[in-house]
Design a protein around this motif. Structure first.
Motif, short mmCIF file in Angstrom:
data_model
loop_
_atom_site.label_atom_id
_atom_site.label_comp_id
_atom_site.label_asym_id
_atom_site.label_seq_id
_atom_site.Cartn_x
_atom_site.Cartn_y
_atom_site.Cartn_z
N LEU A 187 0.53 -0.77 0.18
CA LEU A 187 0.01 0.10 0.32
C LEU A 187 1.02 1.57 -0.03
O LEU A 187 0.57 2.51 -0.90
N GLY A 188 2.16 1.07 0.29
CA GLY A 188 2.98 2.51 0.92
C GLY A 188 3.76 2.60 -0.74
O GLY A 188 3.15 4.02 -1.41
N MET A 191 -10.00 2.53 3.43
CA MET A 191 -10.16 1.30 3.58
C MET A 191 -9.18 -0.19 4.08
O MET A 191 -10.28 -0.78 4.63
N ALA A 192 -8.80 -0.30 2.67
CA ALA A 192 -7.44 -1.40 3.32
C ALA A 192 -6.93 -1.41 4.36
O ALA A 192 -6.48 -2.23 5.28
N SER A 193 -6.48 -0.37 4.98
CA SER A 193 -5.88 -0.03 6.08
C SER A 193 -5.79 1.00 7.33
O SER A 193 -5.17 0.23 8.29
N LYS A 194 -6.96 1.65 7.41
CA LYS A 194 -7.76 2.11 8.17
C LYS A 194 -6.46 3.39 8.67
O LYS A 194 -6.53 3.97 9.96
N GLU A 195 -5.86 3.46 8.16
CA GLU A 195 -4.39 4.80 8.35
C GLU A 195 -4.79 6.38 7.76
O GLU A 195 -5.23 6.23 6.90
N ASP A 196 -5.06 7.08 9.19
CA ASP A 196 -5.88 8.58 8.78
C ASP A 196 -4.84 9.22 8.04
O ASP A 196 -6.30 10.42 7.37
N ARG A 197 -3.21 8.99 7.58
CA ARG A 197 -3.31 9.73 6.63
C ARG A 197 -3.68 9.26 5.52
O ARG A 197 -3.81 10.56 4.31
N TYR A 198 -4.10 8.30 4.71
CA TYR A 198 -4.61 8.52 3.28
C TYR A 198 -6.49 8.30 3.51
O TYR A 198 -6.35 9.67 2.52
N LYS A 199 -6.35 9.46 4.47
CA LYS A 199 -8.32 9.44 4.46
C LYS A 199 -8.06 10.91 3.84
O LYS A 199 -8.27 11.72 3.27
N GLN A 200 -6.87 11.80 4.75
CA GLN A 200 -7.12 12.79 4.62
C GLN A 200 -6.13 13.41 3.52
O GLN A 200 -6.98 14.32 2.75
N ARG A 201 -6.07 12.55 2.19
CA ARG A 201 -4.72 13.27 1.26
C ARG A 201 -6.40 12.51 0.48
O ARG A 201 -6.34 13.46 -0.54
N SER A 202 -7.51 11.85 1.10
CA SER A 202 -7.77 11.51 -0.28
C SER A 202 -8.92 12.39 -0.39
O SER A 202 -9.29 12.88 -1.81
N LEU A 203 -9.08 13.14 1.07
CA LEU A 203 -10.03 14.48 0.69
C LEU A 203 -10.14 15.16 0.54
O LEU A 203 -10.25 16.10 -0.09
#
Length: 358
Positions: free
Chosen positions: A200-201, A233-245
């Motif tokens: 994922l990284g 959704m696969a990792s539940k790491e907040d940094r990916y959520k913030q980047r998506s938004l």
């Protein structure tokens, strides 16, 4: 495309503006679900973007180059044979694929060789012929590679849609190898890798690479946001959520009237647990479309209000959706249940909300 050309025959719709009249003229299934930035044909795309006179000028330039090249070919001049073959290969590829900067650069090199060979290149001497041979072969290889890349992309995308991610990954890797600038292949390759949970990284790094390659394309921001949503959704790491938004916001700054983009962003925000952000996206999407083409956005909005225990807003959204949904008995009964319920969070949700199609 023909309708757009008829509406703007002289000046066209403007450079790189194919998607704007396409959105306006396309049917709901065409323009609201999938957006095309290119006519997938060099000549038609030029006619749409910059008008028929520009296409005529371009074809005259091609004719002059081909005439000069053909004359030298009849004289059995090898470099012209290779250049003419390279031109034929590139034009054949450009008739069925989006035209990238690389295609224009290669086309410019070939046309330069064919139009200036007799006055500039030939007098230099025989040594230049070796360069010509190498260049001609290289151009043909590149043209064949571009065409093959599109073939691998087609079959890789089909495998991706069928959830055969391992097969899709293999085919799309071949496509990217043959044409590293093939953004479509790179996007679906990343999608298949995310589905396989390979790394994922690395997937995130590949997404950023695509964004650097196309820093001003709203659709690339949107695709990148969708992919980061999948990574979250696969990792539940907040940094990916913030980047998506963040990427959804950037895409919508570039394309503020795109109802499909707001719909995708609203769904992704909801699934990532950002209810208020989701409502912002959905309200804007409904404002643009009136809810007509996206009744399930109203259903999703009602679900969010129910999760927040806001009965009045939930019922209002459901009743608005009622005018656009064919399954009236199900929705009518559900509205009645919501109005009577004292615990909205525990109420069963009878509608299926499909995931984002990346």
């Amino acid at each position: 495309s023909w309708t757009i050309i008829q509406n703007n025959p002289v000046l066209g719709a403007g450079p790189t503006n194919f998607f704007i009249p396409f959105q306006m003229l396309g049917t709901t299934d065409q323009s609201n679900i999938e957006r095309f930035d290119d006519a997938h044909n060099m000549v038609i795309n030029m006619a749409v973007n910059i008008g028929l006179p520009a296409v005529l000028a371009f074809l005259v330039l091609i004719f002059i180059a081909v005439r000069n090249g053909w004359r030298e070919t009849i004289a059995k001049d090898s470099i012209s044979i290779w250049a003419l073959s390279g031109l034929a290969g590139l034009l054949a590829a450009a008739m069925f694929n989006p035209v990238s900067v690389a295609i224009w650069a290669l086309l410019g090199i070939i046309l330069g060789i064919m139009t200036s060979y007799t006055t500039i290149i030939r007098p230099i001497g025989a040594r230049i012929r070796v360069v010509g041979y190498v260049l001609g072969i290289a151009l043909m290889v590149v043209a064949v590679g571009f065409i093959s890349s599109e073939v691998f992309t087609k079959y890789g995308y089909s495998a991706y849609l069928l959830k055969d991610n391992t097969k899709a990954q293999g085919l799309l890797k071949k496509s990217v190898f043959l044409n590293p600038l093939n953004t479509t292949a790179r996007t679906f390759l990343i999608g298949s890798e995310i589905n396989l949970r390979t790394d994922l990284g690395k997937s995130a790094e590949d997404i950023e690479s695509i964004l650097r390659q196309h820093p001003y394309a709203s659709q690339n921001f949107k695709k990148a946001a969708d992919l980061y949503y999948r990574i979250y959704m696969a990792s539940k790491e907040d940094r990916y959520k913030q980047r998506s938004l963040e990427l959804y916001d950037r895409a919508l700054v570039l394309e503020p009237d795109s109802a499909p983009m707001y719909a995708s962003a609203g769904y992704a925000a909801y699934k990532m647990g950002e209810s208020q952000k989701s409502l912002e996206f959905l309200d804007k999407q409904i404002e643009i479309s009136g809810g007509k083409d996206y009744p399930y956005s109203l259903i999703l909005k009602s679900k969010i209000h129910m999760d927040l225990n806001q009965k009045e807003e939930a019922v209002k959204a459901l009743k608005t959706a009622q005018g656009f949904i064919t399954d009236q008995p199900l929705l009518k009964n559900y509205i009645t249940e919501v109005e009577k319920s004292t615990d909205l969070k525990s109420l069963a949700f009878p509608f299926y909300l499909s995931d984002i199609d990346i």
